[in-house]
Write an enzyme that holds these catalytic residues in place. Structure first.
Site, short mmCIF file in Angstrom:
data_model
loop_
_atom_site.label_atom_id
_atom_site.label_comp_id
_atom_site.label_asym_id
_atom_site.label_seq_id
_atom_site.Cartn_x
_atom_site.Cartn_y
_atom_site.Cartn_z
N ASP A 24 -30.14 66.52 15.63
CA ASP A 24 -30.53 66.28 14.24
C ASP A 24 -29.58 67.06 13.35
O ASP A 24 -29.54 68.30 13.42
CB ASP A 24 -31.97 66.70 13.98
CG ASP A 24 -32.38 66.49 12.54
OD1 ASP A 24 -32.42 65.33 12.10
OD2 ASP A 24 -32.65 67.49 11.84
N GLU B 230 -28.12 60.38 15.05
CA GLU B 230 -28.58 59.44 14.04
C GLU B 230 -27.40 58.71 13.43
O GLU B 230 -26.30 59.25 13.34
CB GLU B 230 -29.34 60.17 12.93
CG GLU B 230 -30.69 60.71 13.36
CD GLU B 230 -31.40 61.39 12.19
OE1 GLU B 230 -32.39 60.84 11.70
OE2 GLU B 230 -30.93 62.46 11.78
N CYS C 237 -48.13 63.25 19.25
CA CYS C 237 -49.11 62.16 19.27
C CYS C 237 -48.56 60.86 18.70
O CYS C 237 -49.20 59.82 18.84
CB CYS C 237 -50.36 62.57 18.49
SG CYS C 237 -50.10 62.74 16.70
N CYS D 174 -53.15 66.32 14.91
CA CYS D 174 -53.52 66.60 16.30
C CYS D 174 -53.51 68.08 16.60
O CYS D 174 -53.84 68.49 17.71
CB CYS D 174 -52.59 65.85 17.25
SG CYS D 174 -50.87 66.41 17.21
N ASP E 238 -36.77 70.22 11.94
CA ASP E 238 -35.52 69.77 12.53
C ASP E 238 -35.64 69.57 14.04
O ASP E 238 -35.12 68.59 14.59
CB ASP E 238 -34.40 70.77 12.22
CG ASP E 238 -34.16 70.91 10.72
OD1 ASP E 238 -34.41 69.92 10.00
OD2 ASP E 238 -33.74 71.99 10.28
#
Length: 402
Positions: free
Chosen positions: A184, A268, A324, A342, A349
């Site tokens: 990232d 990305e 989750c 959750c 990041d």
């Protein structure tokens, strides 16, 4: 494969003068041929071929006003015409814009020599029209038994001389591994890894910003056209060169480590060109140089038998809970940690890197990206997962930092 090895060298005064004249002649021939081809195209819709331009070069050398073209090697002049031919081919095929004229001040000073324009023997390189070899600093050896096919000599704005030697090389693949990592991209941390590790952004430009500003102020006070202004300009260029060299060194070491340690690297598909339109972050984004890091990862992954996967730029990696799978409706940029319903607390990041890795594994396995559920629809039900635009391997462009 063919691979270029770049070295710095220190020419004698005679060699520097000869090379400077060669740079000027290459630029003149390129611009003159470009002018004639442009006139022929826009007035007569007629294309001038490389052979016709080469024949015109022979006639130019017979002109008393252009007799100085005979003082330099003809090889880089012919190479300049070949580059112009390639530029026009790309223009006619609509892969690029119309070729532009070379500027003495703004264009890079360089000359390319093909095999007939130089001699490489016993570790010494001698260019045509020169009696002595270049004083090259061999910072690393050429591949054993290498026979250079092309040599490109250049001089940057800081006054440094470089020679790039193209030759055949065999690159062995790294030992296969089962490691996969997601990256990232960021500003505070240059990249955050799915392993939880963060690579601090060195901020090379900001570290030398005061020195650069001082050099630029001194340049602005010099009279235009004076020798002192030229000295001040070179001082500014040396600061820029220092920043660029340190940044490239850091990115090379980082990209090499990532490719060596992991079989699959997932990134990305960042649209950096759009991101730098944000004037508040443009300077920091440019200094981070994510595009250059991606380029290094691409060709090094190809060299060493690794796989680079780029996921869809609209994949909400930061807002998706990696535990989750719930998607947060809003997550402002100033929120660096958040807790999902959750009960799991995420570092923004690192969580994004984990989600990028998971999406990349799906891409590697199925060949298409999968977007997680979007915000609830008007009926109050969650929208189903849907296939995105997909991700690309080993060649997509890089993604918005979230």
């Amino acid at each position: 494969m063919k691979r270029a090895f770049k070295y710095r060298f220190y020419p004698t005064d005679a060699q520097a003068g000869q090379l400077s004249r060669t740079f000027g002649c290459v630029r003149l021939v390129y611009n003159r041929a470009l002018a004639e081809r442009t006139t022929a195209w826009f007035t007569q819709q007629r294309r001038i071929t490389y052979n016709q331009a080469s024949a015109a070069l022979t006639e130019w050398k017979k002109d008393p006003d252009l007799s100085f073209l005979n003082e330099v090697s003809s090889v880089p002049l012919q190479q300049g015409l070949r580059h112009l031919q390639t530029a026009f081919r790309n223009f006619f095929d609509k892969r690029a814009g119309h070729p532009r004229f070379k500027s003495r001040k703004k264009s890079k000073a360089s000359a390319e020599y093909s095999r007939s324009g130089f001699t490489y023997r016993d570790g010494q390189l001698t260019l045509a029209k020169m009696s002595a070899p270049l004083d090259i600093v061999w910072s690393r050896p050429l591949p054993e038994g290498a026979q250079p096919t092309t040599v490109t000599v250049s001089k940057d704005s800081a006054g440094r001389w470089h020679v790039s030697i193209l030759c055949e090389d065999v690159i062995a693949h790294h030992t296969p591994t089962d490691q996969v990592v997601g990256l990232d991209a960021g500003i505070t941390s240059l990249v955050s890894l799915s392993t939880g590790q963060k690579v601090t952004n060195p901020r090379h430009e900001r570290r030398d910003r005061a020195k650069l500003a001082k050099a630029q102020r001194e340049l602005s006070r010099k009279q235009k056209g004076s020798a002192n202004r030229d000295k001040a300009r070179k001082k500014v260029a040396r600061v820029h060169a220092r920043i660029t060299d340190r940044r490239k060194d850091f990115l090379h070491k980082l990209s090499t480590r990532l490719v060596r340690e992991n079989q699959v690297v997932v990134i990305e598909d960042l649209s950096v060109r759009n991101m730098v339109r944000n004037h508040s972050l443009a300077r920091a984004i440019s200094d981070a140089s994510w595009t250059e890091l991606r380029t290094m990862l691409e060709y090094k992954a190809s060299w060493y038998g690794r796989e680079l996967v780029a996921i869809d730029r609209f994949f909400p990696s930061s807002k998706l809970c990696s535990a989750c799978g719930k998607l947060q409706e809003k997550l402002p940029l100033n929120v660096r940690e958040w807790t999902c319903g959750c009960g799991v607390t995420h570092d923004r990041d690192v969580n994004a890197a984990v989600n990028i890795k998971a999406a990349g594994l799906a891409v590697s396995a199925w060949g298409a990206g999968v977007r997680p559920q979007r915000e609830s629809s008007r009926t109050g039900r969650s929208a189903p997962k849907q296939e995105g635009h997909g991700a690309t391997r080993d060649g997509a462009r890089a993604s918005n930092h979230r």
